[in-house]
Design a protein around this motif. Structure first.
Motif, PDB file in Angstrom:
ATOM      1  N   GLU A 262       0.815  -1.212   0.000  1.00  0.00           N
ATOM      2  CA  GLU A 262       0.000   0.000   0.000  1.00  0.00           C
ATOM      3  C   GLU A 262       0.849   1.262   0.000  1.00  0.00           C
ATOM      4  OE1 GLU A 262      -3.095  -0.259   2.948  1.00  0.00           O
ATOM      5  OE2 GLU A 262      -3.835   1.760   2.465  1.00  0.00           O
ATOM      6  N   ALA A 263       1.988   1.193   0.695  1.00  0.00           N
ATOM      7  CA  ALA A 263       2.816   2.388   0.774  1.00  0.00           C
ATOM      8  C   ALA A 263       4.285   2.000   0.817  1.00  0.00           C
ATOM      9  CB  ALA A 263       2.465   3.185   2.030  1.00  0.00           C
ATOM     10  N   VAL A 264       5.132   2.863   0.272  1.00  0.00           N
ATOM     11  CA  VAL A 264       6.580   2.681   0.370  1.00  0.00           C
ATOM     12  C   VAL A 264       7.216   4.026   0.675  1.00  0.00           C
ATOM     13  CG1 VAL A 264       6.743   0.733  -1.235  1.00  0.00           C
ATOM     14  CG2 VAL A 264       6.909   3.077  -2.111  1.00  0.00           C
ATOM     15  N   LEU A 265       8.445   3.975   1.168  1.00  0.00           N
ATOM     16  CA  LEU A 265       9.184   5.211   1.333  1.00  0.00           C
ATOM     17  C   LEU A 265      10.197   5.296   0.190  1.00  0.00           C
ATOM     18  CD1 LEU A 265       9.553   7.623   3.408  1.00  0.00           C
ATOM     19  CD2 LEU A 265      11.684   6.468   4.009  1.00  0.00           C
ATOM     20  N   ARG A 266      10.100   6.392  -0.558  1.00  0.00           N
ATOM     21  CA  ARG A 266      11.028   6.566  -1.677  1.00  0.00           C
ATOM     22  C   ARG A 266      12.060   7.631  -1.374  1.00  0.00           C
ATOM     23  NH1 ARG A 266       9.636   4.090  -6.305  1.00  0.00           N
ATOM     24  NH2 ARG A 266       7.486   3.349  -6.423  1.00  0.00           N
ATOM     25  N   ILE A 267      13.235   7.447  -1.932  1.00  0.00           N
ATOM     26  CA  ILE A 267      14.263   8.474  -1.838  1.00  0.00           C
ATOM     27  C   ILE A 267      14.089   9.389  -3.045  1.00  0.00           C
ATOM     28  CG2 ILE A 267      16.739   8.952  -1.838  1.00  0.00           C
ATOM     29  CD1 ILE A 267      15.715   7.530   0.685  1.00  0.00           C
ATOM     30  N   LYS A 268      14.048  10.673  -2.767  1.00  0.00           N
ATOM     31  CA  LYS A 268      13.883  11.644  -3.836  1.00  0.00           C
ATOM     32  C   LYS A 268      15.231  11.830  -4.536  1.00  0.00           C
ATOM     33  CE  LYS A 268      10.955  15.046  -2.807  1.00  0.00           C
ATOM     34  NZ  LYS A 268      10.513  16.366  -2.255  1.00  0.00           N
ATOM     35  N   THR A 269      15.308  11.437  -5.790  1.00  0.00           N
ATOM     36  CA  THR A 269      16.575  11.622  -6.518  1.00  0.00           C
ATOM     37  C   THR A 269      16.319  12.677  -7.580  1.00  0.00           C
ATOM     38  OG1 THR A 269      16.098   9.828  -8.093  1.00  0.00           O
ATOM     39  CG2 THR A 269      17.240   9.235  -6.080  1.00  0.00           C
ATOM     40  N   ASP A 270      16.427  12.286  -8.824  1.00  0.00           N
ATOM     41  CA  ASP A 270      16.124  13.196  -9.912  1.00  0.00           C
ATOM     42  C   ASP A 270      15.170  12.418 -10.791  1.00  0.00           C
ATOM     43  OD1 ASP A 270      15.970  14.683 -12.173  1.00  0.00           O
ATOM     44  OD2 ASP A 270      18.135  14.740 -12.581  1.00  0.00           O
ATOM     45  N   ILE A 271      13.928  12.833 -10.819  1.00  0.00           N
ATOM     46  CA  ILE A 271      12.917  12.032 -11.508  1.00  0.00           C
ATOM     47  C   ILE A 271      13.170  12.006 -13.014  1.00  0.00           C
ATOM     48  CG2 ILE A 271      11.161  13.813 -11.934  1.00  0.00           C
ATOM     49  CD1 ILE A 271      10.528  10.258 -10.563  1.00  0.00           C
ATOM     50  N   ALA A 272      14.003  12.933 -13.477  1.00  0.00           N
ATOM     51  CA  ALA A 272      14.315  12.963 -14.898  1.00  0.00           C
ATOM     52  C   ALA A 272      15.739  12.471 -15.157  1.00  0.00           C
ATOM     53  CB  ALA A 272      14.143  14.379 -15.428  1.00  0.00           C
ATOM     54  N   HIS A 273      16.312  11.784 -14.182  1.00  0.00           N
ATOM     55  CA  HIS A 273      17.682  11.268 -14.349  1.00  0.00           C
ATOM     56  C   HIS A 273      17.755  10.442 -15.624  1.00  0.00           C
ATOM     57  CE1 HIS A 273      21.492   9.289 -13.539  1.00  0.00           C
ATOM     58  NE2 HIS A 273      21.687  10.156 -12.568  1.00  0.00           N
ATOM     59  N   LYS A 274      18.830  10.620 -16.366  1.00  0.00           N
ATOM     60  CA  LYS A 274      18.900   9.938 -17.666  1.00  0.00           C
ATOM     61  C   LYS A 274      18.892   8.423 -17.514  1.00  0.00           C
ATOM     62  CE  LYS A 274      23.908  10.168 -17.963  1.00  0.00           C
ATOM     63  NZ  LYS A 274      25.049  10.320 -18.855  1.00  0.00           N
ATOM     64  N   ASP A 275      19.348   7.937 -16.406  1.00  0.00           N
ATOM     65  CA  ASP A 275      19.300   6.496 -16.167  1.00  0.00           C
ATOM     66  C   ASP A 275      18.048   6.167 -15.354  1.00  0.00           C
ATOM     67  OD1 ASP A 275      19.596   3.910 -15.440  1.00  0.00           O
ATOM     68  OD2 ASP A 275      21.655   4.101 -14.710  1.00  0.00           O
ATOM     69  N   PRO A 276      17.103   5.452 -15.972  1.00  0.00           N
ATOM     70  CA  PRO A 276      15.855   5.168 -15.266  1.00  0.00           C
ATOM     71  C   PRO A 276      16.055   4.382 -13.978  1.00  0.00           C
ATOM     72  CG  PRO A 276      16.014   3.901 -17.311  1.00  0.00           C
ATOM     73  CD  PRO A 276      17.133   4.887 -17.320  1.00  0.00           C
ATOM     74  N   ALA A 277      17.186   3.730 -13.863  1.00  0.00           N
ATOM     75  CA  ALA A 277      17.436   2.922 -12.665  1.00  0.00           C
ATOM     76  C   ALA A 277      17.635   3.793 -11.431  1.00  0.00           C
ATOM     77  CB  ALA A 277      18.653   2.037 -12.885  1.00  0.00           C
ATOM     78  N   ILE A 278      17.867   5.052 -11.624  1.00  0.00           N
ATOM     79  CA  ILE A 278      18.194   5.921 -10.500  1.00  0.00           C
ATOM     80  C   ILE A 278      16.964   6.649  -9.940  1.00  0.00           C
ATOM     81  CG2 ILE A 278      19.684   7.849  -9.776  1.00  0.00           C
ATOM     82  CD1 ILE A 278      21.106   5.259 -10.762  1.00  0.00           C
ATOM     83  N   ARG A 279      15.976   6.842 -10.788  1.00  0.00           N
ATOM     84  CA  ARG A 279      14.833   7.685 -10.419  1.00  0.00           C
ATOM     85  C   ARG A 279      14.052   7.201  -9.189  1.00  0.00           C
ATOM     86  NH1 ARG A 279      13.023   7.550 -16.737  1.00  0.00           N
ATOM     87  NH2 ARG A 279      15.013   8.345 -17.511  1.00  0.00           N
ATOM     88  N   ASP A 280      13.980   8.057  -8.205  1.00  0.00           N
ATOM     89  CA  ASP A 280      13.203   7.842  -6.974  1.00  0.00           C
ATOM     90  C   ASP A 280      13.016   6.391  -6.543  1.00  0.00           C
ATOM     91  OD1 ASP A 280      13.086  10.567  -7.255  1.00  0.00           O
ATOM     92  OD2 ASP A 280      10.988  10.703  -6.653  1.00  0.00           O
ATOM     93  N   TRP A 281      14.066   5.830  -6.039  1.00  0.00           N
ATOM     94  CA  TRP A 281      14.028   4.413  -5.659  1.00  0.00           C
ATOM     95  C   TRP A 281      13.401   4.161  -4.297  1.00  0.00           C
ATOM     96  CZ3 TRP A 281      17.464   3.450  -1.537  1.00  0.00           C
ATOM     97  CH2 TRP A 281      18.451   4.428  -1.336  1.00  0.00           C
TER      98      TRP A 281
END
Length: 496
Positions: free
Chosen positions: A170-189
């Motif tokens: 239902e819910a997770v805690l995400r780390i705010k990174t760069d949602i437009a980071h060129k590498d999709p693996a990095i975006r808000d994990w």
RNA sequence: GCUCCGAUAGUGUAGCACGGCCAAUCAUGUCAGACUCUCACUCUGACGACUGGGGUUCAAAUCCCCAUCGGAGCACCA
């Protein structure tokens, strides 16, 4: 030379040594390294690389070695209680006794603290998106509605998560990174998710329902432990980029990192811990130390010495290329150590009785070891055992020698008949006759377990005193005497 | 699809940061021979590689570009 200029020899040796093994490190301060397995099974040959390389560096540079159990997934990769001990045992066996042992599931409150601080600083948010929804947004480089929530609101949601008010998924805690980071693996994990399965460790049990993921747990731990150098598989290269966001928010310094490629071993192919676990449960393997398995326990049981395994792992160096290797090199290393000390014995597999016409009972005297000296005595009657494949290869009229006993001549092959023709070694020296080994009729029953098959046969007496030692069965290979039960010996095949 | 990374003999590895000393190291493997009362050990010898193509340069395994191949990540796994 050694007498005249010992320092020259030492120098020569020193110059050659740095060529092999691990690359030298440039250390600024103290060295702190960790080996961080998930104890969801016993350590394997793959784990051994991590254990050995980390321990080698900390030994060489006087650093500190930590073993950290990354056991923060009670469900999918559920830890195995025995494995915690197995890791410690196998590390010690490998000469890599850690200076400190840390169990992540004991330190959940500390991770919560960091999480809370991150929320306050606006570096993390509680996200209620369904997985697919978030993925779709992420792939479009678009933020979800929860991303811009105020820290205060996020803190409230986080508290509710911890109190168990939400269901799994239902819910997770995400780390705010760069949602437009060129590498999709990095975006808000995702840093934390809800798991309501209790943890297998009784100390933990159902204490928590919010668990950190590896990237978060590892990030916090590496800071708390003061890790200065991380060496890990290249499958975790992106972790660094992700974790650096946490470090930046918290104002921490990220450790140095190094990576190595995937290792695959020909003899074992692709065996996963979970796959092995299943196969053991189904009875395909006798246990985690079945000689066909790539676990350290199996390798140990087969008589591979830790020194050989260490050298083998260190010689791989630290390349980022994926490697696919054969155990031959490990066996060669092991043989170098074992051959000078392993006592020799006769073992006849697929035994065939051989009655020797005109022979007199005799006590054979054979060297315990070809160079070290010492004799073993094997009483031979007029009938002995020879191995099935030797028996099959005999030809009428062939003259050969039973090793350390006497010479025989084949008079018939069906049925097999041989006669005594003397004891003179000239037969071997001048006629170049074959030498085959044998075993007495009243020998020990021997079972040898090897990765390929099981050998059943007869062995000479004496080997029953070698329990837990590696010996050589002449013309067969090295084995480790595993157990003795009355007149029955079980041995594990080491290598040729 | 997006993003990273890597490529030296059968296998693994050294050399690549600072181009020449690289007709490329070491180990393992394979083959042959010597030794040996084991098909083990030891010893001797042989075999075997810079992924391809361009560029820079007097000089490239080493620097640059492209191609090819291989791997990894894009998980509420580790």
């Amino acid at each position: 030379m050694n007498k005249i200029a010992p320092e020259l020899i030492a120098e020569l040796k020193e110059k050659k040594e740095p060529e092999k093994g691990l690359p030298p490190l440039e250390i600024k301060g103290a060295l702190v390294m960790r080996f961080a397995p998930n104890p969801n099974g016993p350590p394997t040959l793959g784990s051994a690389r991590g254990i050995v390389v980390n321990s080698e560096y900390t030994k060489k540079y006087n650093g500190k070695l930590i073993i950290r159990f990354d056991d923060t997934d009670p469900a999918t990769k559920r830890p195995m209680l025995e494995a915690y001990t197995w890791y410690l045992e196998d590390c010690e066996w490998l000469g890599a006794k850690p200076d400190e042992v840390v169990i992540a599931s004991d330190r959940i409150p500390e991770y919560y603290e960091v999480a809370e601080e991150l929320i306050r600083r606006g570096g993390a948010y509680v996200c209620f998106c369904e997985q697919e929804v978030f993925k779709a947004l992420k792939d479009e480089k678009k933020a979800c509605q929860h991303r811009n929530e105020k820290p205060q609101k996020n803190l409230e949601s986080w508290k509710k998560m911890l109190e168990g008010e939400y269901k799994e998924q239902e819910a997770v805690l995400r780390i705010k990174t760069d949602i437009a980071h060129k590498d999709p693996a990095i975006r808000d994990w995702v840093a934390f998710r809800i798991i309501k399965t209790p943890h297998p460790r009784p100390e933990v049990g159902d204490k928590y329902c919010v668990w950190p993921l590896l990237d978060f747990e590892g990030a916090v731990e590496d800071h708390l432990l003061g890790t200065t150098l991380i060496i890990r598989g290249k499958d975790l290269t992106d972790s660094e980029t992700r974790q650096r966001y946490v470090y930046k928010y918290m104002g921490w310094t990220y450790p140095e990192t190094m990576h190595w490629g995937r290792v695959q071993i020909h003899e074992f192919g692709k065996l996963s811990t979970s796959g092995i676990k299943k196969a053991i449960a189904e009875g395909q393997y006798s246990g985690w130390d079945d000689p066909r398995l790539p676990t350290i326990r199996a390798i140990k049981r087969r008589g591979i010495l830790p020194e050989a395994l260490r050298k083998f792992m260190l010689d791989l160096g630290l390349g980022e290329t994926d490697i696919s290797l054969s155990l031959d090199t490990l066996y060669a290393e092991n043989r170098k150590i074992i051959d000078p000390v392993a006592n020799r014995y006769f073992f006849v597999w697929d035994p065939v009785e051989l009655e020797v016409e005109d022979a007199e009972p005799k006590i054979a005297k054979a060297p315990i070891h070809p160079t070290r000296g010492g004799l073993r005595e094997i009483p031979a009657g007029t009938t002995v055992y020879i191995t099935g494949n030797d028996a099959e290869s005999l030809k009428i009229g062939e003259r050969l020698r039973l090793k350390d006993l006497y010479n025989i001549e084949v008079t018939d092959i069906s049925p097999l008949k041989v006669k005594f023709i003397g004891t003179d070694m000239d037969l071997v020296k001048k006629e170049k006759a074959r030498i085959i080994h044998w075993a007495p009729l009243d020998g020990l029953k021997v079972r040898v377990l090897s990765p390929e098959r099981e050998f059943i046969g007869v062995g000479e007496r004496g080997m029953e005193k070698e329990v837990d030692k590696v010996v050589q069965f002449e013309r067969f290979g090295f084995v480790r005497i595993d157990s003795v039960n009355g007149d029955e010996v079980v041995a594990y095949f080491t290598h040729k």
